[in-house]
Design a protein around this motif. Sequence first.
Motif: not given
Lengths: 66, 66
Positions: B49-53, B22, B24, A50-53, B1-3, A22-26, B55, A2
């Motif tokens: 922080r976000m990690s898409l992998v 979905d 942001i 951002m759209s994750l879908v 889906m990748c939400e 994968d990672i986003i870190e402000p 979720h 994803c």
Amino acid sequence: MCEASAYLLKDGKEELFLKEVDIIEPEGDKLRLINIFGEQKIIKARIKRMSLVNHKILLESEEGGE
Amino acid sequence: MCEASAYLLKDGKEELFLKEVDIIEPEGDKLRLINIFGEQKIIKARIKRMSLVNHKILLESEEGGE
């Protein structure tokens, strides 16, 4: 998987900045992006949308560059 | 889906804020989150922080919560 691709908005156009993020870190006024291969990029930019879908991260530079 | 699910960091604990996110979109000092069901939430917070992998989106409130 994803992960998403990060694009940088420059002069109204979207330029690919980093794939398979994968990672986003402000970090202050910067963003640290790390992709699934462990590649890391830091950019002085902010997230515009951002759209994750749609697997898409759109970045906007604060001052027209890195 | 990748939400992904968005969690709000509060008193050192992670509280579920919105599931299946979905979209942001930062708007000034707020974040607009829209999930795959069209549910929308706006919060005065920033992305920590976000990690898409994984979720996972971790949010941090600017002033201790909305």
